[in-house]
Design an enzyme around this catalytic site. Structure first.
Site, short mmCIF file in Angstrom:
data_model
loop_
_atom_site.label_atom_id
_atom_site.label_comp_id
_atom_site.label_asym_id
_atom_site.label_seq_id
_atom_site.Cartn_x
_atom_site.Cartn_y
_atom_site.Cartn_z
N LYS A 131 -69.58 50.65 -24.85
CA LYS A 131 -70.44 50.03 -23.64
C LYS A 131 -71.10 48.90 -24.47
O LYS A 131 -71.65 48.19 -23.66
CB LYS A 131 -71.32 51.09 -23.48
CG LYS A 131 -70.61 52.37 -22.54
CD LYS A 131 -71.62 53.28 -21.98
CE LYS A 131 -70.84 54.14 -21.34
NZ LYS A 131 -69.63 55.10 -22.15
N THR A 196 -66.02 59.54 -9.98
CA THR A 196 -66.52 58.32 -9.70
C THR A 196 -65.43 57.41 -8.88
O THR A 196 -65.48 56.92 -8.03
CB THR A 196 -67.17 57.59 -11.07
OG1 THR A 196 -66.28 57.66 -11.91
CG2 THR A 196 -68.64 58.43 -11.36
#
Length: 337
Positions: A131, A196
């Site tokens: 990330k 998601t």
């Protein structure tokens, strides 16, 4: 390599710290001292039951926060190697508590660097995350800053024999708070699994491979590198089907700060990235690339190269995931059908 050395692990009671401790004690029985530094007294108490002082006198437990510079400097007395695994990591929590993540992930990183520069420490390896590459969330942004701090610290060490490097990898299989144990728990309690996005992908690495990579960096890093492993990807939907083929998938939408695909090497990074064996290394922009190419027997990647979980060439399917879950998470795992 680490026999007769003193090692400190920040966040040492976490998933990585526990596996790293287990590996060190098995592989280097003559390690001089292994300091577990973390702020959770209950986790330290639980871990200390596995390593009682009369059997493992080299294992020490220090309660402390990486935010506390004075306490951390005290813990570093006599230490040769620091492994920095402590961080606040939950993406949604970071979006709503940015100041707390900045204090730990950035301020804590600077405290570690300062302690290393003012002591006799020889090696610092910091754990990063996918990330941190082209971050869109606060957590990733704090880890990118942390990575930059550790890389840049090599420029201010003077002539000391001190190396700072970074290890960056993807989702650790079965680690606390990760998707596999989350789905396994959900499948046991209703068999509705929240997804998601149907196309979402992530990189996958085992805890054991993460530990091996850090040990490799301790032995081989020159300083300034961000090491990236060559690892497979999976689709989140594939993980759900591997755990429970009969589950109802509830598509809940991408959470705040989440990416559809993760990236570990961006296109911009490619101009400073080399390729060798099981790893890539992103070098400092001002690095003498020839030195690193020779040391690692590496080659330069093609300009414009990027390493993305969605365009990866290696994938883990449902059957392979079940094998990996039994190997690394739960030996008795059976998919819910």
């Amino acid at each position: 390599m680490l026999n007769d050395k003193s090692i400190l692990i920040t966040g040492g009671t976490g998933s990585f710290g526990k596996k790293f401790t287990e590996t060190i004690l098995q592989r280097y029985p003559d390690v001089k001292r292994l300091v577990i530094y973390s702020r959770d007294e209950l986790k330290q108490f639980d871990m200390a039951q596995l390593y009682p002082e009369h059997k493992f006198p080299q294992v020490r437990f220090f309660i402390g926060d990486v935010r506390d510079a004075q306490r951390f400097r005290r813990a570093c007395e006599g230490i040769d190697v620091i492994i920095h695994a402590a961080a606040l990591k939950q993406v949604p929590a970071a979006e709503y508590n940015p100041d707390e993540f900045i204090k730990t992930n950035i301020g804590g990183a600077q405290n570690i660097i300062d302690a290393a520069l003012s002591s006799e420490i020889k090696i610092v390896v910091a754990l990063s995350t996918d990330k941190a590459a082209a971050p869109i969330n606060l957590y990733g942004a704090t880890k990118l800053v942390s990575d930059k701090l550790f890389v840049s610290a090599n420029n201010i060490k003077g002539k000391r024999d001190l190396r700072f490097s970074v290890v960056r990898y993807g989702n650790v299989m079965g680690s606390r708070g990760s998707v596999i144990p989350f789905f396994m728990e959900k499948a046991r309690n209703g068999n509705v699994l929240p997804i998601t996005h149907k196309d979402m992908t992530r990189f996958n690495i085992s805890l054991e491979d993460g530990v091996e990579m850090v040990l490799w960096a301790i032995e081989n890093a020159l300083g300034g590198e961000i090491f990236v492993p060559k690892i497979p990807s999976y689709r989140i939907e594939t993980v759900a089907r591997a755990i429970s083929p009969s589950a109802t998938l509830d598509y809940v939408g991408i959470r705040a700060g989440e990416k559809l695909h993760e990236e570990m090497i961006t296109e911009s990074d490619s101009y400073n990235t080399i390729d060798f064996e099981r790893y890539y290394a992103i070098l400092p922009s001002d690095a003498k690339k020839e030195k690193y190419l020779k040391h690692f027997n590496a080659s330069e990647v093609t300009p414009g190269f990027k390493y993305n979980s969605g365009t990866n060439t290696e994938w883990v399917d449902e059957d392979a995931l079940r094998v990996l879950i039994r190997q690394y998470v739960d030996p008795e795992f059976e998919p819910r059908v």
